[in-house]
Design a protein around this motif. Sequence first.
Motif, short mmCIF file in Angstrom:
data_model
loop_
_atom_site.label_atom_id
_atom_site.label_comp_id
_atom_site.label_asym_id
_atom_site.label_seq_id
_atom_site.Cartn_x
_atom_site.Cartn_y
_atom_site.Cartn_z
N LEU A 1 -24.63 7.45 -27.30
CA LEU A 1 -25.32 6.23 -26.88
C LEU A 1 -26.10 6.50 -25.60
O LEU A 1 -27.21 5.99 -25.41
N LEU A 2 -25.52 7.31 -24.72
CA LEU A 2 -26.14 7.63 -23.43
C LEU A 2 -26.13 9.13 -23.23
O LEU A 2 -25.10 9.78 -23.42
N ARG A 3 -27.28 9.67 -22.83
CA ARG A 3 -27.40 11.09 -22.48
C ARG A 3 -27.92 11.19 -21.05
O ARG A 3 -28.98 10.65 -20.74
N VAL A 4 -27.16 11.84 -20.19
CA VAL A 4 -27.56 12.04 -18.80
C VAL A 4 -27.71 13.54 -18.57
O VAL A 4 -26.80 14.31 -18.91
N PHE B 1 -31.09 8.85 -21.01
CA PHE B 1 -31.63 8.22 -22.20
C PHE B 1 -30.57 7.33 -22.83
O PHE B 1 -29.44 7.78 -23.07
N LEU B 2 -30.93 6.08 -23.09
CA LEU B 2 -30.03 5.12 -23.72
C LEU B 2 -30.55 4.80 -25.10
O LEU B 2 -31.70 4.39 -25.27
N ALA B 3 -29.71 5.01 -26.12
CA ALA B 3 -30.10 4.74 -27.50
C ALA B 3 -29.82 3.27 -27.81
O ALA B 3 -28.67 2.83 -27.78
N SER B 4 -30.86 2.52 -28.08
CA SER B 4 -30.71 1.12 -28.42
C SER B 4 -30.42 0.97 -29.91
O SER B 4 -30.99 1.68 -30.73
N TYR B 5 -29.53 0.03 -30.24
CA TYR B 5 -29.26 -0.25 -31.64
C TYR B 5 -30.46 -0.90 -32.31
O TYR B 5 -30.57 -0.93 -33.53
N SER C 1 -35.86 5.90 -22.02
CA SER C 1 -35.65 6.68 -20.81
C SER C 1 -35.39 5.71 -19.67
O SER C 1 -36.27 4.93 -19.30
N ILE C 2 -34.19 5.74 -19.12
CA ILE C 2 -33.82 4.79 -18.09
C ILE C 2 -34.61 5.02 -16.81
O ILE C 2 -35.16 4.09 -16.21
N PHE C 3 -34.70 6.26 -16.38
CA PHE C 3 -35.30 6.54 -15.08
C PHE C 3 -36.82 6.44 -15.09
O PHE C 3 -37.44 6.31 -14.03
N GLU C 4 -37.44 6.50 -16.26
CA GLU C 4 -38.89 6.41 -16.34
C GLU C 4 -39.37 5.01 -16.70
O GLU C 4 -40.57 4.78 -16.85
#
Length: 263
Positions: free
Chosen positions: A8-11, A70-74, A80-83
């Motif tokens: 779900l989240l990749r950092v 990166f957060l994967a939305s359902y 991309s969270i930071f961008e």
Amino acid sequence: MVEPLEPLLRVRNLTKVYTSGNRRVLACEDVSFDVYPGEVLGIVGESGSGKSTVLQCLYQDVAPTSGQAFLASYHNGEHSIFEADRRERRELRAHQISMVYQNPRMGLNLMVTAGGNVAGRLLAADWRRVSDIRDKASDYLQRTEVPLDRMDDFPAFFSGGMQQRVQIAKALANGPELVLLDELTTGLDVSVQAGVLDLVRDIQHTTGMTAIIVSHDLGVIRLLTDRVLVMKDGHVVESGLTDQILEDPQHPYTQLLVNCVTA
């Protein structure tokens, strides 16, 4: 053949450096991890280890110096969270990510009623029918053991434990995809801590929420998490399944943490 579960989240390589004049303070460096749907990840370490900075960057309270998340939305793919621009950040915080702060005063408007705080979260997530908002707020305040006869009272006059419960209700009410919890029991009496921890555990089991929990307390980490990252001086020094890390720590710093608890 069963398809492997996607994170779900990749950092990746999250780094935050604070500068003041000629002074440079490293908060965290090259922090990388994944969080899977329905998983609770713990981040543990002493004060100043960088663990809370990681959450602050993910919730966009603090801008990272470098790295990606990166957060994967359902609903509409990976973000991309930071961008994210200002509108996208607002959308992410309204719909997909919520935060429970160590100090509930940071997560609540103390001069808006308990129900109004939860309602504000729902309004930000595009809820519009007053009756539905009222019903949902009542439901989550009940789930978090806030008496409904206090729903129209101001959190400024609640105990610390009750404020924390209202903050948890607010954070969870619209069903966010990722919940960030930062030292949620710090400063609470022992009996109140136990109630808050039982509450979070029950909600996780009931809803299957995905969460990252930051704590310096290994008891909290053992009770609530599936996997754990151990941080020291801004770096991840060890990671793995919670039981594995706490029962058979490999890094000297993790061994020291565990031994301090068990001694």
